[in-house]
Scaffold this motif. Structure first.
Motif, PDB file in Angstrom:
ATOM      1  N   GLN A 127      10.804  27.522  35.075  1.00 32.17           N
ATOM      2  CA  GLN A 127      11.706  27.446  33.927  1.00 32.17           C
ATOM      3  C   GLN A 127      11.693  28.733  33.130  1.00 32.17           C
ATOM      4  N   LYS A 128      10.511  29.290  32.913  1.00 32.46           N
ATOM      5  CA  LYS A 128      10.415  30.521  32.126  1.00 32.46           C
ATOM      6  C   LYS A 128      11.053  31.705  32.835  1.00 32.46           C
ATOM      7  N   CYS A 129      11.081  31.666  34.165  1.00 32.50           N
ATOM      8  CA  CYS A 129      11.674  32.766  34.941  1.00 32.50           C
ATOM      9  C   CYS A 129      13.133  32.514  35.298  1.00 32.50           C
ATOM     10  N   GLY A 130      13.658  31.327  34.974  1.00 32.76           N
ATOM     11  CA  GLY A 130      15.054  31.010  35.283  1.00 32.76           C
ATOM     12  C   GLY A 130      15.286  30.675  36.739  1.00 32.76           C
ATOM     13  N   VAL A 131      14.269  30.143  37.418  1.00 29.63           N
ATOM     14  CA  VAL A 131      14.370  29.804  38.837  1.00 29.63           C
ATOM     15  C   VAL A 131      14.860  28.364  38.994  1.00 29.63           C
ATOM     16  N   ILE A 132      15.870  28.157  39.857  1.00 27.16           N
ATOM     17  CA  ILE A 132      16.428  26.813  40.054  1.00 27.16           C
ATOM     18  C   ILE A 132      16.363  26.349  41.503  1.00 27.16           C
ATOM     19  N   SER A 133      15.769  27.159  42.390  1.00 21.60           N
ATOM     20  CA  SER A 133      15.705  26.755  43.791  1.00 21.60           C
ATOM     21  C   SER A 133      14.507  27.398  44.478  1.00 21.60           C
ATOM     22  N   THR A 134      14.214  26.894  45.667  1.00 21.31           N
ATOM     23  CA  THR A 134      13.198  27.518  46.521  1.00 21.31           C
ATOM     24  C   THR A 134      13.837  27.839  47.861  1.00 21.31           C
ATOM     25  N   PRO A 135      13.446  28.912  48.501  1.00 23.62           N
ATOM     26  CA  PRO A 135      12.524  29.932  48.021  1.00 23.62           C
ATOM     27  C   PRO A 135      13.232  30.919  47.093  1.00 23.62           C
ATOM     28  N   GLN A 136      12.540  31.415  46.128  1.00 25.21           N
ATOM     29  CA  GLN A 136      13.057  32.447  45.237  1.00 25.21           C
ATOM     30  C   GLN A 136      11.945  33.449  44.961  1.00 25.21           C
ATOM     31  N   ALA A 137      12.353  34.680  44.737  1.00 24.54           N
ATOM     32  CA  ALA A 137      11.426  35.755  44.407  1.00 24.54           C
ATOM     33  C   ALA A 137      11.652  36.174  42.963  1.00 24.54           C
ATOM     34  N   VAL A 138      10.565  36.360  42.237  1.00 21.40           N
ATOM     35  CA  VAL A 138      10.646  36.902  40.883  1.00 21.40           C
ATOM     36  C   VAL A 138       9.675  38.070  40.802  1.00 21.40           C
ATOM     37  N   LEU A 139      10.197  39.204  40.357  1.00 20.29           N
ATOM     38  CA  LEU A 139       9.380  40.408  40.216  1.00 20.29           C
ATOM     39  C   LEU A 139       9.379  40.832  38.751  1.00 20.29           C
ATOM     40  N   LEU A 140       8.186  40.917  38.175  1.00 20.58           N
ATOM     41  CA  LEU A 140       8.028  41.391  36.798  1.00 20.58           C
ATOM     42  C   LEU A 140       7.420  42.781  36.836  1.00 20.58           C
ATOM     43  N   ASP A 141       7.888  43.647  35.949  1.00 18.56           N
ATOM     44  CA  ASP A 141       7.282  44.978  35.877  1.00 18.56           C
ATOM     45  C   ASP A 141       5.907  44.878  35.205  1.00 18.56           C
TER      46      ASP A 141
END
Length: 199
Positions: A127-141
């Protein structure tokens, strides 16, 4: 005449069965994931505060949102494992398991990826990353700003080297490219939808 009718019915049933199997196992996963009604959009560049649930250091962070029951998630396990091996010394990889129907252990998940990396079972991270499905990638600096949220590849098997979006995002961040550019295929969510990880 009866034989022709029975043959036509059997042939129709066979075509319907093939079409249904194709829909269930392939085509529906090529459609964009519907955006939930209560979805709160998180813009690229937003600061993501996950300090209460995750340990961080000064490296960029890569979250892999994974559902062991999602066919798309299962297909890209080797690809994610390769990313961990290739970039594990430069990027902190973390797996977020999203499955409401089964319980998995940390060791089970780590074994699937062949890597002893942190594993979380917290839907709040999605939720905090705005992800609504799998698989998903989130990259934070390194400052925990959202650098990339999207797909691994335009094919569910992650075999198209020219559309290795998640790897491109890592390369771009490591080269200190401040504003990466990705097309809609990279950023639009596909796969198994949350919260129940069904399509």
């Amino acid at each position: 005449m009866k034989k022709k009718i029975l043959l036509a019915l059997w042939f129709t049933l066979l075509l319907f069965s093939i079409g249904y199997l194709f829909w269930q196992n392939e085509f529906k996963y090529s459609l964009p994931t519907p955006i939930p009604k209560n979805y709160h959009a998180i813009a690229m560049g937003s600061k993501i505060d996950l300090s209460q649930c995750c340990a961080f250091d000064s490296k960029p962070v890569f979250f892999h949102f994974f559902n062991p029951d999602c066919p798309c998630s299962r297909f890209n396990v080797p690809h994610v494992s390769d990313l961990i091996k290739k970039y594990g010394d430069k990027v902190n990889f973390k797996i977020v398991v999203l499955n409401k129907k089964k319980t998995f252990s940390i060791a089970e998940i780590q074994q699937k990826f062949g890597a002893e990396i942190p594993v979380y079972f917290d839907e709040g991270i999605a939720q905090k990353c705005g992800v609504i499905s799998t698989p998903q990638a989130v990259l934070l600096d390194a400052d925990h700003n959202l650098y990339y949220r999207g797909n691994y590849n335009k094919t569910r098997y992650c075999t198209d080297a020219e559309s290795n979006y998640a790897q491109m995002a890592i390369d771009s961040l490591l080269k200190q490219n401040i504003s990466p550019s990705f097309n809609a295929l990279a950023l639009r969510a596909y796969g198994c939808s949350l919260p129940n990880c069904t399509k």
